[in-house]
Design a protein around this motif. Sequence first.
Motif, PDB file in Angstrom:
ATOM      1  N   ASP A  26      -1.141  -4.950   3.929  1.00 57.16           N
ATOM      2  CA  ASP A  26      -2.389  -4.823   4.672  1.00 57.16           C
ATOM      3  C   ASP A  26      -3.226  -3.719   4.031  1.00 57.16           C
ATOM      4  N   PRO A  27      -4.356  -4.043   3.424  1.00 59.55           N
ATOM      5  CA  PRO A  27      -5.144  -3.017   2.715  1.00 59.55           C
ATOM      6  C   PRO A  27      -5.794  -2.005   3.637  1.00 59.55           C
ATOM      7  N   ASN A  28      -5.751  -2.229   4.944  1.00 60.08           N
ATOM      8  CA  ASN A  28      -6.416  -1.303   5.870  1.00 60.08           C
ATOM      9  C   ASN A  28      -5.533  -0.149   6.325  1.00 60.08           C
ATOM     10  N   VAL A  29      -4.238  -0.197   6.023  1.00 66.69           N
ATOM     11  CA  VAL A  29      -3.350   0.861   6.496  1.00 66.69           C
ATOM     12  C   VAL A  29      -3.462   2.086   5.590  1.00 66.69           C
ATOM     13  N   LEU A  30      -2.836   3.173   6.019  1.00 63.46           N
ATOM     14  CA  LEU A  30      -2.812   4.392   5.228  1.00 63.46           C
ATOM     15  C   LEU A  30      -2.175   4.145   3.867  1.00 63.46           C
ATOM     16  N   GLN A  47     -10.322  16.192  13.595  1.00 66.27           N
ATOM     17  CA  GLN A  47     -10.455  16.262  12.146  1.00 66.27           C
ATOM     18  C   GLN A  47      -9.462  15.368  11.418  1.00 66.27           C
ATOM     19  N   ALA A  48      -8.363  15.022  12.080  1.00 69.13           N
ATOM     20  CA  ALA A  48      -7.342  14.202  11.419  1.00 69.13           C
ATOM     21  C   ALA A  48      -7.631  12.714  11.521  1.00 69.13           C
ATOM     22  N   LEU A  49      -8.576  12.316  12.362  1.00 68.36           N
ATOM     23  CA  LEU A  49      -8.799  10.896  12.602  1.00 68.36           C
ATOM     24  C   LEU A  49      -9.629  10.254  11.495  1.00 68.36           C
ATOM     25  N   SER A  50      -9.247   9.062  11.133  1.00 70.74           N
ATOM     26  CA  SER A  50     -10.006   8.243  10.186  1.00 70.74           C
ATOM     27  C   SER A  50      -9.739   6.787  10.529  1.00 70.74           C
ATOM     28  N   ARG A  51     -10.531   5.895   9.961  1.00 72.13           N
ATOM     29  CA  ARG A  51     -10.307   4.477  10.224  1.00 72.13           C
ATOM     30  C   ARG A  51      -8.909   4.027   9.799  1.00 72.13           C
ATOM     31  N   PRO A  52      -8.409   4.392   8.585  1.00 69.13           N
ATOM     32  CA  PRO A  52      -7.046   3.973   8.234  1.00 69.13           C
ATOM     33  C   PRO A  52      -5.990   4.545   9.170  1.00 69.13           C
ATOM     34  N   TRP A  53      -6.190   5.791   9.635  1.00 63.40           N
ATOM     35  CA  TRP A  53      -5.190   6.374  10.539  1.00 63.40           C
ATOM     36  C   TRP A  53      -5.156   5.605  11.855  1.00 63.40           C
ATOM     37  N   VAL A  54      -6.322   5.357  12.451  1.00 67.39           N
ATOM     38  CA  VAL A  54      -6.375   4.635  13.724  1.00 67.39           C
ATOM     39  C   VAL A  54      -5.833   3.224  13.548  1.00 67.39           C
ATOM     40  N   LEU A  94       6.395  10.204  16.126  1.00 69.14           N
ATOM     41  CA  LEU A  94       6.225  10.203  14.678  1.00 69.14           C
ATOM     42  C   LEU A  94       4.749  10.356  14.339  1.00 69.14           C
ATOM     43  N   THR A  95       4.463  10.704  13.085  1.00 66.70           N
ATOM     44  CA  THR A  95       3.093  10.599  12.591  1.00 66.70           C
ATOM     45  C   THR A  95       2.856   9.160  12.140  1.00 66.70           C
ATOM     46  N   ALA A  96       1.596   8.807  11.927  1.00 65.96           N
ATOM     47  CA  ALA A  96       1.283   7.451  11.478  1.00 65.96           C
ATOM     48  C   ALA A  96       1.882   7.174  10.104  1.00 65.96           C
ATOM     49  N   HIS A  97       1.915   8.185   9.243  1.00 67.30           N
ATOM     50  CA  HIS A  97       2.526   7.997   7.926  1.00 67.30           C
ATOM     51  C   HIS A  97       4.007   7.691   8.043  1.00 67.30           C
ATOM     52  N   GLN A  98       4.688   8.348   8.972  1.00 69.05           N
ATOM     53  CA  GLN A  98       6.111   8.069   9.155  1.00 69.05           C
ATOM     54  C   GLN A  98       6.341   6.685   9.761  1.00 69.05           C
ATOM     55  N   ALA A  99       5.380   6.203  10.551  1.00 70.67           N
ATOM     56  CA  ALA A  99       5.545   4.934  11.252  1.00 70.67           C
ATOM     57  C   ALA A  99       5.144   3.729  10.421  1.00 70.67           C
ATOM     58  N   VAL A 100       4.441   3.936   9.321  1.00 71.86           N
ATOM     59  CA  VAL A 100       3.944   2.804   8.548  1.00 71.86           C
ATOM     60  C   VAL A 100       5.121   1.973   8.038  1.00 71.86           C
ATOM     61  N   GLY A 101       4.952   0.661   8.036  1.00 67.80           N
ATOM     62  CA  GLY A 101       6.027  -0.229   7.626  1.00 67.80           C
ATOM     63  C   GLY A 101       6.947  -0.623   8.761  1.00 67.80           C
ATOM     64  N   CYS A 102       6.758  -0.042   9.945  1.00 71.56           N
ATOM     65  CA  CYS A 102       7.584  -0.351  11.116  1.00 71.56           C
ATOM     66  C   CYS A 102       6.687  -0.850  12.250  1.00 71.56           C
ATOM     67  N   PRO A 116       0.801  -1.229   0.000  1.00 69.84           N
ATOM     68  CA  PRO A 116       0.000   0.000   0.000  1.00 69.84           C
ATOM     69  C   PRO A 116       0.834   1.279   0.000  1.00 69.84           C
ATOM     70  N   GLN A 117       2.123   1.176   0.323  1.00 71.06           N
ATOM     71  CA  GLN A 117       2.969   2.369   0.351  1.00 71.06           C
ATOM     72  C   GLN A 117       3.549   2.719  -1.007  1.00 71.06           C
ATOM     73  N   LEU A 118       3.278   1.920  -2.035  1.00 69.35           N
ATOM     74  CA  LEU A 118       3.799   2.205  -3.366  1.00 69.35           C
ATOM     75  C   LEU A 118       3.004   3.336  -4.016  1.00 69.35           C
ATOM     76  N   ASP A 119       3.673   4.430  -4.367  1.00 66.98           N
ATOM     77  CA  ASP A 119       3.037   5.461  -5.186  1.00 66.98           C
ATOM     78  C   ASP A 119       3.222   5.092  -6.654  1.00 66.98           C
ATOM     79  N   VAL A 120       2.598   5.855  -7.551  1.00 65.78           N
ATOM     80  CA  VAL A 120       2.602   5.445  -8.957  1.00 65.78           C
ATOM     81  C   VAL A 120       3.995   5.480  -9.561  1.00 65.78           C
ATOM     82  N   GLU A 121       4.818   6.436  -9.171  1.00 65.84           N
ATOM     83  CA  GLU A 121       6.152   6.523  -9.770  1.00 65.84           C
ATOM     84  C   GLU A 121       7.019   5.350  -9.328  1.00 65.84           C
ATOM     85  N   THR A 122       7.019   5.046  -8.045  1.00 62.63           N
ATOM     86  CA  THR A 122       7.817   3.924  -7.558  1.00 62.63           C
ATOM     87  C   THR A 122       7.307   2.607  -8.123  1.00 62.63           C
ATOM     88  N   ALA A 123       5.994   2.443  -8.148  1.00 68.13           N
ATOM     89  CA  ALA A 123       5.429   1.206  -8.690  1.00 68.13           C
ATOM     90  C   ALA A 123       5.768   1.037 -10.167  1.00 68.13           C
TER      91      ALA A 123
END
Length: 704
Positions: A445-449, A647-654, A624-632, A420-427
């Motif tokens: 995991d499709p549920n992460v950010l 306002q920043a909370l969402s199901r993927p973030w939690v 860290l933010t959740a985006h920085q922590a993803v993959g660890c 899920p962390q692959l952006d279009v350029e890297t992919a």
Amino acid sequence: MSTEPPETTEDAEPEGAPAEGAQDSRAAQDSEAAGTQDSEAAAAQVSEAEAELAAQRLERERIEQRKAQRQAPIEAGAKLSGRAADLLAAVRAVESGEKPAATVFEEARPAPRRPAPEPVRRQPVAVPAEAAAPAADAVQAVRGVLAQGGAPQGLAAQAAAVLGEDGAEVLRADPWQLLRVAGVRPEQADGFARALLGAGAGPDDERRGRAVTVWLLEQAALAGHTALDLPALAAALGRQGVPDAEDAVQNAISEGDVLVFQDAIGEAGDAQEDEERPVRVLVGLERYALAEESLADGLARLVNSVPERGDAGEEWERAAASAAGSAAELIRAVAGHGLVLHTGGEASLAEPAALLDAAHGLGLRAWAATHGPVGRARFAAAAKGSGVATVAGLLSGAEGPGRDADGALDLDLLVVLDAPQLDVETAALVTESLPDGARLVLAGDPNVLWSVGPGRVFADLLAARVCPQIASRRPDPGPLGELVSGIGVGELYQVEAPGKEVVIVPVRDAGEAVHRTVQLVADSVPRAIGVPAEETQVITPGHGGAVGTRALNAALKERLNPGPGRFGGFDPGDRIAYSPAPGRTLPGRVVTADGEGLHLACGGEEIVVPRERVEQSVRHGWALTAHQAVGCRWPAVVVVLPGDATQALSRPWVYTAFSRADRHLSVVHGVEQALPRAVAEVAAKPRTTRLPVLLAPQVPALDG
């Protein structure tokens, strides 16, 4: 789930900062800012990040050449004519409720493509370090123009790097080109233009309209979009004071600043014989448009190329029969397909590990790639004897099997974890780097950010159903696994945690949240759980605000590693987050500092960050933010949810934040009912992408 009563002791009083908004765009902005410094400095030798960016530049050139062969560019001019004018006329018809002209639709229909286009291979090329920084005289010339226009002269190096050696002349001719520098906003560029042009710098200046159009698309990319619907772009232009949004888009298209696309909506059989299929008109930046198109071609090549099994067919089946459950399904799917998707949580890593073991048993050259060094170390422990690299290291050539004579990765099977962390350029780089006949497994995991960069590659492929999808049946164990699994389906369960695996710490205000966080990391978790402070990670929604990463890191440093911060605010022993390139974060620790720069240890790697890059690419990393922590993942995690984080909370973030913990999770809870509401109701923010539309004519969807 237990609740720990709050304590009242001396509150930390960190300096506040403006609260940051949506996590997707803010995290992307932070990553981009962290990577910008790389282009300013002339390093003594080529870094991994520079090699990766060089490979990306070469890939984009190749994509552009192929694009030019298929479709002639729109000729420059003050107004549109021909195809582009017809297209925009169709847009007006769509917006008014009329059907678009048949001639426009037919002309925009994708041309037939080969089912498995052969990519042009390329070798990673090291870029000389001096090429990364603009010439000193160019920087000085830009600095003079910035001073004349009242803009901060500190932007000179960035502006010269972005605008080229003639940056000073570019800015004099079109002051709004300052918007191409990261962090500059339209109102700031307007002030700069007025200082240079005087009364001639009005809101109706077509140069302003073009520049703001490009700027809005760049902002959309930071929020994850690869393109924008034309009506949405026009509305955004209106909010930025552009009087004629349509004219601004026309000018941007005619000058080649942006591209326009017409994508059919729905299935081909949905429309009646005498009706035309509805369409949507999108506008995007060439960089992301070409990357997404290249990605679609590369994926189609993999899907349509059935790997040859030959005499190994029976061996594949024996390997599958010796595996259990969904691991056997994964092995069988990979045996007969060039592209396979694998979904699951942390426990499911055992299945890609079993696949790699089976592939090695068949004599295949098989490798895995993870989002970062921490994930690489975790998977290497699960997949003993398998080659594991990071995606960035694989592409840059710093890790992995290397490349063959054609420039393709020298392997038969690649498993990309944290997909899920692959952006279009890297992919796109990954798929185009694979040799013909290779197999690709995207696992995650499709549920992460989603990725920090633009696109939602993994989610788009799951929705497109163009290849086998193997869902792991291995749930993450214990109370933490039960809690996270519930969040994934929109339920915040009250789990039983007899070993204090999950603890809720209610707080009333920001000061108490900071104090309780420091207390948990420094005292409560080590004493009650047995996890030392250096193995406990704090995660919070944003960088700014009274309980953002900046405030928490200041308080945690004061308690855990106080010091004068003699080297750019850092001392030996400080935990850090290092961003070598946009969208990449490596947690680590400061080892020492000397004339060469800041010496870091990140996931077993020794990294030296030059002095001039430290400010923009290194942050303190206790929080860290959740985006920085993803993959660890860490033995213990403290998630901080202050009252202003609603306002920043969402199901993927939690889900992402809570699932970073292996043994213990503490939640510093100040959002009351906003937490269960976010889990139940706030899904991932939609992203506008074109990958499913680009794949549709090349790869048929699987039945079922």
